[in-house]
Design an enzyme around this catalytic site. Sequence first.
Site, PDB file in Angstrom:
ATOM      1  N   ARG A 264       0.836  -1.214   0.000  1.00  0.00           N
ATOM      2  CA  ARG A 264       0.000   0.000   0.000  1.00  0.00           C
ATOM      3  C   ARG A 264       0.864   1.253   0.000  1.00  0.00           C
ATOM      4  O   ARG A 264       0.580   2.229  -0.705  1.00  0.00           O
ATOM      5  CB  ARG A 264      -0.924  -0.025   1.216  1.00  0.00           C
ATOM      6  CG  ARG A 264      -2.011  -1.064   1.108  1.00  0.00           C
ATOM      7  CD  ARG A 264      -2.663  -1.397   2.431  1.00  0.00           C
ATOM      8  NE  ARG A 264      -3.603  -2.512   2.236  1.00  0.00           N
ATOM      9  CZ  ARG A 264      -4.029  -3.316   3.196  1.00  0.00           C
ATOM     10  NH1 ARG A 264      -3.611  -3.141   4.442  1.00  0.00           N
ATOM     11  NH2 ARG A 264      -4.873  -4.289   2.922  1.00  0.00           N
ATOM     12  N   PHE A 412      -5.934  -2.930  -6.262  1.00  0.00           N
ATOM     13  CA  PHE A 412      -4.672  -3.502  -5.761  1.00  0.00           C
ATOM     14  C   PHE A 412      -4.535  -3.373  -4.238  1.00  0.00           C
ATOM     15  O   PHE A 412      -5.010  -2.405  -3.643  1.00  0.00           O
ATOM     16  CB  PHE A 412      -3.492  -2.728  -6.364  1.00  0.00           C
ATOM     17  CG  PHE A 412      -2.943  -3.307  -7.641  1.00  0.00           C
ATOM     18  CD1 PHE A 412      -3.158  -4.616  -8.017  1.00  0.00           C
ATOM     19  CD2 PHE A 412      -2.164  -2.514  -8.469  1.00  0.00           C
ATOM     20  CE1 PHE A 412      -2.628  -5.125  -9.193  1.00  0.00           C
ATOM     21  CE2 PHE A 412      -1.623  -3.008  -9.643  1.00  0.00           C
ATOM     22  CZ  PHE A 412      -1.869  -4.317 -10.005  1.00  0.00           C
ATOM     23  N   GLU A 413      -3.797  -4.316  -3.643  1.00  0.00           N
ATOM     24  CA  GLU A 413      -3.362  -4.231  -2.238  1.00  0.00           C
ATOM     25  C   GLU A 413      -4.522  -4.020  -1.273  1.00  0.00           C
ATOM     26  O   GLU A 413      -4.426  -3.286  -0.290  1.00  0.00           O
ATOM     27  CB  GLU A 413      -2.339  -3.094  -2.058  1.00  0.00           C
ATOM     28  CG  GLU A 413      -1.259  -3.005  -3.101  1.00  0.00           C
ATOM     29  CD  GLU A 413      -0.398  -4.268  -3.196  1.00  0.00           C
ATOM     30  OE1 GLU A 413      -0.551  -5.164  -2.355  1.00  0.00           O
ATOM     31  OE2 GLU A 413       0.416  -4.378  -4.122  1.00  0.00           O
ATOM     32  N   GLY A 414      -5.628  -4.699  -1.521  1.00  0.00           N
ATOM     33  CA  GLY A 414      -6.821  -4.500  -0.724  1.00  0.00           C
ATOM     34  C   GLY A 414      -7.623  -3.349  -1.309  1.00  0.00           C
ATOM     35  O   GLY A 414      -7.100  -2.253  -1.487  1.00  0.00           O
ATOM     36  N   ASN A 419      -9.772  -1.018   2.789  1.00  0.00           N
ATOM     37  CA  ASN A 419      -8.857  -0.136   3.513  1.00  0.00           C
ATOM     38  C   ASN A 419      -9.608   0.902   4.332  1.00  0.00           C
ATOM     39  O   ASN A 419      -9.173   1.273   5.428  1.00  0.00           O
ATOM     40  CB  ASN A 419      -7.889   0.532   2.542  1.00  0.00           C
ATOM     41  CG  ASN A 419      -6.701  -0.351   2.220  1.00  0.00           C
ATOM     42  OD1 ASN A 419      -5.771  -0.471   3.006  1.00  0.00           O
ATOM     43  ND2 ASN A 419      -6.737  -1.015   1.070  1.00  0.00           N
TER      44      ASN A 419
END
Length: 605
Positions: A264, A412-414, A419
């Site tokens: 992140r 991406f990345e959660g 988030n």
Amino acid sequence: MATGTIRFGGRFVVQDSDPASVVTPEDFTEEQMMMAQAAEQFLETELAPRDAEVEALNYELTVQLMRKAGELGLLGADVPELYGGIGLDKVSTTLLAETMARASSFALSVGAHTGIGTLPIVFFGTPEQKAKYLPDLASGNRIAAYCLTEPASGSDALGAKSTAKLTEDGKFYVLNGSKLYITNAGFADVFIVYAKVDGERFTAFIVEREMAGFSIGPEEHKMGIKGSSTCPLFFEDVHVPVENVLGVVGKGHLIAFNILNIGRFKLGAACLGSSKETIELASAYANTRKQFGQELSRYPLIGAKLADMNITTFVLESMVYRIAGYIDATLRELEEQEGGGDDYSESSAGAGARAVKAISEYAIECSILKVFASEALDSVIDEGVQIHGGYGYIREYKVERIYRDSRINRIFEGTNEINRMLIPGTLLKKAMKGELPLMEKTQSLLGELMGPMSLPTFSEPLDKETYRVAQAKKTFLAIGGLAVQKLGTKLEREQEVLCVLADLMIQVFAMESALLRSQKMLSREGGARTEDARLALSMTEVFVQEAMEKIESLAKTVLSALERGDGLQMQLSVLKKLMRAPLSDTIALKREIAARVIRSEHYVV
């Protein structure tokens, strides 16, 4: 009360920071700038001439270029010197990630390799695993991939169905299952794979491409990042040696979640690089394209767009390097406490453990950055395409590619939704563990909020912005405290309310990051007399005012959900007092900012 180094993440909502403790781009050393210049030269000489081939998904060329990048040290920035890397501090590696962003799909291939692909071994590998894999990963002789997502589990990582079972002789784990959307899969050699031992204990493994039973599916046909490889993976009785277990059996979630935090943060740096490139493309186009007999850049509405793009990027840049500086500072503190050696080159497991601890401390800030950065880039590139008009929709112009490529960042990345849930949730967990005085601060505010609030005198530069950031923090604490009081344990199920709390925190962190940077610039020799400092002050003034308007709207949304009748009116009156401040002429300020961007044809500060 101001603090120097902020040890625990999330504290920005309950206390202020010393501008001197914040790292900003104005603090870059000559060595850091030289590293960025080396990356720029590599992109210009090696990548640019073959950009079209890379975007056409040429495996062989991508690997060749990655090996050249490895020879220059561009793949080993996070790898300790003992294992063939150059072990740079986090500010330096962040600057490198920002610079490489201009390489589009190739930047993603490099980022997946150096970040989520290599760092699990750097942080969690045994000395033997590090010695076996890291030198080749740092040089580019081997390429890494990170394998978490499955057909039935994306954001729900722990819902993975892939399994691993220990053989009777205790020498191998037999992996079965599949992974989906794996970056670098088409040409990677080393894969960080997650599976559940005996279907229960979530564990990480180092899998090599040549292992029998391991196969790679066809390339996905993607909307953007077309020059990066994205394939599914399949495991059919793959025998992975027990020495290839990464970390501890059953503790794979510690690796997965910490690596996601890193991903992140790195994504935020990449979005920053793309935002700066978009400003260059859009401002240069606006200076050359004529409509109705004059350049587009001479029209105030185009200037306003360029100003907004530059302001957003300034705030994002301030956030990125603030967090990088905090991580470095915490690493130094942990090293001093433990009496360790050089954190970036020592051979013991202590360095990796300290890095993980430092990054996990700032999980909230990493999620904040991921959300803000991905949405900031989307807004910047959307305006970049708009400035280009019809040409922005044509593939010949790079803004079209950046527009397509940027959309994946919110997934991406959660996802940004996940988030947003993590931001207030993690803050409350920290408060419950006694790591920050959230409830105490909220309680102490009650009397102040119900009494009269007189406006202070705003006589010095940034006085008003300092006051408004403080009021924004009070607003968050008041709204958050009311939500906890009204909803109790049901709060975690009220996702709309949690989302608003997250957005309030995002705005507060963004505002304060810009403010701290501008305050630090003011404190330097020349202060407000320098052109750069005046520009930073103007951008901060605009952003803070517009952020407060968003905060007021967000607060009203939650108050309307929590209160009714007289109770709602009372809360709205408190909010009105918190929002009071003289207004700035943002139109005039943006015209000044736009003039600088148009004159320079690049991001300015």
